[in-house]
Structures are given as C-alpha cells and as structure tokens.
Design a protein around this motif. Structure first.
Motif, PDB file in Angstrom:
ATOM      1  N   ALA A 195      38.002   8.742 -14.007  1.00 20.64           N
ATOM      2  CA  ALA A 195      37.848   7.704 -15.025  1.00 20.64           C
ATOM      3  C   ALA A 195      36.362   7.469 -15.258  1.00 20.64           C
ATOM      4  O   ALA A 195      35.543   7.602 -14.341  1.00 20.64           O
ATOM      5  N   GLN A 196      36.013   7.134 -16.513  1.00 13.75           N
ATOM      6  CA  GLN A 196      34.606   6.922 -16.878  1.00 13.75           C
ATOM      7  C   GLN A 196      34.499   5.785 -17.869  1.00 13.75           C
ATOM      8  O   GLN A 196      35.308   5.683 -18.801  1.00 13.75           O
ATOM      9  N   VAL A 197      33.512   4.924 -17.664  1.00 13.99           N
ATOM     10  CA  VAL A 197      33.189   3.848 -18.598  1.00 13.99           C
ATOM     11  C   VAL A 197      31.749   4.070 -19.064  1.00 13.99           C
ATOM     12  O   VAL A 197      30.841   4.227 -18.239  1.00 13.99           O
ATOM     13  N   SER A 198      31.564   4.110 -20.396  1.00 19.38           N
ATOM     14  CA  SER A 198      30.224   4.299 -20.950  1.00 19.38           C
ATOM     15  C   SER A 198      29.925   3.176 -21.939  1.00 19.38           C
ATOM     16  O   SER A 198      30.814   2.699 -22.653  1.00 19.38           O
ATOM     17  N   VAL A 199      28.670   2.744 -21.958  1.00 19.82           N
ATOM     18  CA  VAL A 199      28.215   1.674 -22.852  1.00 19.82           C
ATOM     19  C   VAL A 199      26.914   2.130 -23.513  1.00 19.82           C
ATOM     20  O   VAL A 199      25.997   2.578 -22.815  1.00 19.82           O
ATOM     21  N   ASP A 200      26.856   2.035 -24.869  1.00 21.48           N
ATOM     22  CA  ASP A 200      25.657   2.399 -25.627  1.00 21.48           C
ATOM     23  C   ASP A 200      25.153   1.169 -26.389  1.00 21.48           C
ATOM     24  O   ASP A 200      25.956   0.342 -26.860  1.00 21.48           O
ATOM     25  N   TYR A 201      23.845   1.098 -26.526  1.00 23.93           N
ATOM     26  CA  TYR A 201      23.258  -0.007 -27.287  1.00 23.93           C
ATOM     27  C   TYR A 201      22.259   0.565 -28.287  1.00 23.93           C
ATOM     28  O   TYR A 201      21.351   1.331 -27.935  1.00 23.93           O
ATOM     29  N   GLU A 202      22.453   0.194 -29.567  1.00 23.74           N
ATOM     30  CA  GLU A 202      21.552   0.615 -30.631  1.00 23.74           C
ATOM     31  C   GLU A 202      20.636  -0.557 -30.986  1.00 23.74           C
ATOM     32  O   GLU A 202      21.076  -1.546 -31.599  1.00 23.74           O
ATOM     33  N   PRO A 203      19.368  -0.502 -30.584  1.00 18.72           N
ATOM     34  CA  PRO A 203      18.471  -1.647 -30.793  1.00 18.72           C
ATOM     35  C   PRO A 203      18.276  -2.008 -32.265  1.00 18.72           C
ATOM     36  O   PRO A 203      18.196  -3.181 -32.614  1.00 18.72           O
ATOM     37  N   THR A 204      18.206  -1.011 -33.135  1.00 13.81           N
ATOM     38  CA  THR A 204      17.896  -1.301 -34.541  1.00 13.81           C
ATOM     39  C   THR A 204      18.968  -2.163 -35.195  1.00 13.81           C
ATOM     40  O   THR A 204      18.692  -3.185 -35.820  1.00 13.81           O
ATOM     41  N   GLY A 205      20.215  -1.773 -35.086  1.00  7.74           N
ATOM     42  CA  GLY A 205      21.290  -2.520 -35.719  1.00  7.74           C
ATOM     43  C   GLY A 205      21.985  -3.506 -34.803  1.00  7.74           C
ATOM     44  O   GLY A 205      22.916  -4.192 -35.219  1.00  7.74           O
ATOM     45  N   GLY A 206      21.559  -3.560 -33.525  1.00  7.81           N
ATOM     46  CA  GLY A 206      22.224  -4.465 -32.595  1.00  7.81           C
ATOM     47  C   GLY A 206      23.668  -4.093 -32.319  1.00  7.81           C
ATOM     48  O   GLY A 206      24.497  -4.968 -32.055  1.00  7.81           O
ATOM     49  N   THR A 207      24.007  -2.805 -32.370  1.00  9.96           N
ATOM     50  CA  THR A 207      25.387  -2.334 -32.191  1.00  9.96           C
ATOM     51  C   THR A 207      25.632  -1.964 -30.732  1.00  9.96           C
ATOM     52  O   THR A 207      24.789  -1.327 -30.084  1.00  9.96           O
ATOM     53  N   ILE A 208      26.824  -2.330 -30.229  1.00 17.33           N
ATOM     54  CA  ILE A 208      27.229  -1.991 -28.860  1.00 17.33           C
ATOM     55  C   ILE A 208      28.529  -1.187 -28.935  1.00 17.33           C
ATOM     56  O   ILE A 208      29.501  -1.628 -29.551  1.00 17.33           O
ATOM     57  N   ASN A 209      28.516  -0.011 -28.328  1.00 14.98           N
ATOM     58  CA  ASN A 209      29.708   0.828 -28.217  1.00 14.98           C
ATOM     59  C   ASN A 209      30.142   0.868 -26.747  1.00 14.98           C
ATOM     60  O   ASN A 209      29.306   1.105 -25.853  1.00 14.98           O
ATOM     61  N   ALA A 210      31.413   0.669 -26.481  1.00 16.24           N
ATOM     62  CA  ALA A 210      31.963   0.758 -25.128  1.00 16.24           C
ATOM     63  C   ALA A 210      33.208   1.635 -25.162  1.00 16.24           C
ATOM     64  O   ALA A 210      34.067   1.477 -26.032  1.00 16.24           O
ATOM     65  N   ASP A 211      33.302   2.583 -24.213  1.00 14.68           N
ATOM     66  CA  ASP A 211      34.425   3.519 -24.171  1.00 14.68           C
ATOM     67  C   ASP A 211      34.976   3.608 -22.747  1.00 14.68           C
ATOM     68  O   ASP A 211      34.208   3.643 -21.772  1.00 14.68           O
TER      69      ASP A 211
END
Length: 408
Positions: A290-306
């Motif tokens: 199992a894997q949990v990943s989190v990304d943060y895009e500083p420019t648009g303030g977007t957070i992706n979590a999978d």
C-alpha cells in the motif's frame, strides 16, 4: 481360538493367581534372581482410561504393581484393544523373570492355563528373550570399553601431549555416540490389526553419563602445554559433539519506506510542477503493498492525495518494478462560473479520481534508493481548477514523479 481371546483368559488367570498369592500369609520372599523383572513401582500407576470405580481397576492395579504390564507412554491402559502376540509374550517373559510361578502359590488349574498360554506364544517369547539378552550383552560391552578407556587415561603422563589429547577426544566422541545409540528396550512390532507393541523400559544410561562427565573433567584438568612449532598455548579443553560453525545471514531491507519527490502533471492543455512525499509498505496483505502519496503545487495552492494498492516484483533486488491501482482526491480553488478555466475569487472544491500507476525502485543500499513513477488519473468530478482540465467535464490527467526513498 484367536490369540486375543486366549490371552484375555490367560491374563485373567494371572490376575487371579497373583491376587491369591498376594492375599496369602507367606514368609519373606527370597532374593530376586539376577534376571529379575523390573521392580514394581512404589505406588500404583493411575491410567487416564481406568478411573476410580472402574470395574477392572483392582485387577489392572495388581498386574501393574507386579510389573507385568507397564501401560503406554501416553499414560493409558487401552483396555478395549486386543493384545498382539508380542505383547502377550512380553507379559509372560516378565512373569517368568519375576519368579512368582516358583513359589507354589498358583493352583494346578491356573498353572495349566498359564502353560498353555506360554506354549501359544512360545515363538514370540523366545524372540523377546533373545532381544533382552542382546541388549544386556551390548550394555556389558560398553561398560568394558569405558573401563579400558579410564585405565588408559589414568596411565597418561601429567603433561599430556596434543596427539594423545586428540586421540582421546576422538575415542570419547565415538563412545558417546555408541551410548546414545543403545536401544531403549524391547518393543513389540505392530500387530496386523492391533496397536503397536508397547515400548520396553528405557535403557538406563545415568551411570554411563556420570562416568563420561568424570572423564571429561579429568581431561579438561590437564595442564596447558605449548605447541613446539608455533609456541601457542593449548587450553587442553575438549569439546564433545558438533562444533560446526553456525551460519549467519544478514537481514533483508525493511518493507516500509518513505520518500520525497518532484512531480510534473499534465491535465488537459495545462502542465504544472509540484513537490510531494510518499509513504508505504511493499507488503501489507500477503504480497500486496500500500502507498499514500501527497503532492503540493505552490503556484495554484493545489493538493493531490492518492491511496494506491501496489504489487512489487523482484523484492530484495536492486531493481524492483511495481504497479498499482487506487483512488485520489484533489483540493483546489473553485472554478469561476463566468469562465470555468480560471479560479473564482473565493471557494475551495474537492474533486475525486481513480487511476493506476507503474514505477520502479533502484536501491543503492538496503535502506536508500531512488524511484520513478508514472500515474494516470480519471477525474470523476471537475469542480476545481487543480485538475488541470478545461471546462467542467470529467476527464483524464497524468503525473510523472521521481525522487528518493528510505527503507526501514
């Protein structure tokens, strides 16, 4: 008549005869012969399957106290099973060795019954007697060898040479193996329909082991000598038994890992760079991780979590490819109602997606490596600009990431 029925009759007669002999007032018994049967236990043996109140308990206790039947190693009597011919022969052998029949306390009719039973199993009785004789001879031979070995040790000079000690160690090793291989006792083979014959009394090796311990102590006490060729002191200690080295294995890398990465995402006609982290395990349920990943895009303030279920191949190798399926969410600014491709001044929306990924780990060591992944997402909802899709319709997006992983 079958041997089982005859033995039942004979055993009943034995119990009756021995019971009569025990009830009579008689002078003190003469000394036991040299080949006496095993001594009766100091207290009655209690079998798990012959409880108090059992109709045959008194008879069972009597023949056990007389040493005719010892029971099975698991503490049972097994009164409902048939006797084999070897078991019957062993009972008669112990009866003959005990000297009970020579006391004149058994009636003529009982003696006739007992003689008939002995005749019935005469072949097996001869076999049992031969095995006991062989065992006694083997024990006597071992005692003779030990005595000769003690005499040789006593004759050793005080200084003791290394060659003498080596030869003595080899002989003690051989003697120890021979003692351990002494058979446990006479055991009747399994009958064609009945249970296996009971194990005979265990061979007593206590005295032999005590003498071996004394021999080891005397050899160990030999003074330290110096090897002429090297001048290295010899401790004089002799180790009996297997002294092979124990193989050691290094532990494999851990299944848990954490990582940091840089991401490059494509959604519709937009491309975005972001930073992220990942945590997971290569084996969570069986081979599935199992894997949990989190990304943060500083420019648009977007957070992706999978959250992704993964399957790693070639675990433990330098290269370990893997693949996975899962779902995710994206939190970003809400789209403007006037122009869906730009963000509204207020509001945060959460969009949901499903997707899969493929990747590969490359480990420099058991605990450090690099990795690369390609992930595809299908956005079920598209209310925020963080999906990178045009308009508000569902659609596909993709992300590529690379970074470091730490395993523990």
């Amino acid at each position: 008549m079958l041997i089982q029925n005859k033995v039942l009759t004979i055993t009943s007669a034995l119990a009756l005869a021995l019971g009569v002999a025990s009830a009579q007032t008689a002078p003190a018994a003469p000394a036991a012969p040299a080949t006496a049967a095993p001594a009766a236990p100091s207290q009655a043996v209690t079998f798990k399957d012959v409880p108090a109140g059992h109709f045959a308990k008194d008879a069972v206790d009597l023949i056990v106290q007389k040493g005719l039947i010892l029971g099975f190693p698991d503490g049972t009597f097994r009164g409902n099973e048939n006797l084999t011919r070897y078991q019957a022969a062993l009972i008669f052998y112990r009866l003959l060795q005990s000297g009970t029949l020579g006391g004149g306390s058994v009636s003529g009719s009982d003696m006739t019954t007992i003689a008939a039973g002995i005749q019935e199993v005469s072949t097996e009785l001869a076999s049992v007697s031969t095995r006991v004789t062989d065992l006694e001879k083997l024990t006597a031979d071992q005692q003779t060898k030990i005595t000769a070995l003690e005499a040789q040790i006593a004759a050793l000079p005080t200084g003791g040479s290394s060659a003498d000690t080596t030869a003595l160690t080899a002989r003690i090793d051989a003697l120890e193996r021979s003692v351990k291989n002494i058979p446990a006792g006479v055991a009747g083979p399994a009958g064609p329909a009945g249970p296996a014959g009971p194990a005979g009394a265990a061979a007593s090796t206590t005295a032999v082991e005590a003498r071996l311990s004394a021999l080891e102590a005397r050899v160990t006490a030999q003074p330290t000598t110096t090897t002429p060729a090297t001048g290295t002191p010899n401790s004089g200690t002799i180790v009996i038994g297997d002294t092979g080295s124990v193989a050691t294995t290094s532990s494999a890398a851990g299944r848990l890992y954490v990582g940091a990465n840089y991401n490059y995402s494509i959604g519709g006609n937009q491309t975005r760079g972001s930073y992220g982290a990942v945590v997971g395990t290569t084996q969570a349920i069986g081979p599935v991780g199992a894997q949990v990943s989190v990304d943060y895009e500083p420019t648009g303030g977007t957070i992706n979590a999978d959250l992704t279920a993964t399957l790693h191949l070639n675990q433990g190798g330098a290269f370990s490819p893997y693949a996975g399926l899962g779902f995710g969410l994206t939190s970003s600014k809400t789209r403007s109602t006037a122009n869906p491709n730009v963000a509204a001044t207020t509001g945060i929306s959460t969009d949901y997606s499903v997707g899969g990924l493929v990747g590969v780990d490359y480990r420099f060591t058991d605990s450090l490596g690099v990795y690369a992944e390609a992930q595809g997402r299908y956005y079920i909802t598209n209310a925020g600009i963080g999906t990178g899709l045009s308009g508000t319709s569902a659609g596909f997006g993709s992300t590529a990431r690379a970074g470091l992983k730490f395993f523990f």
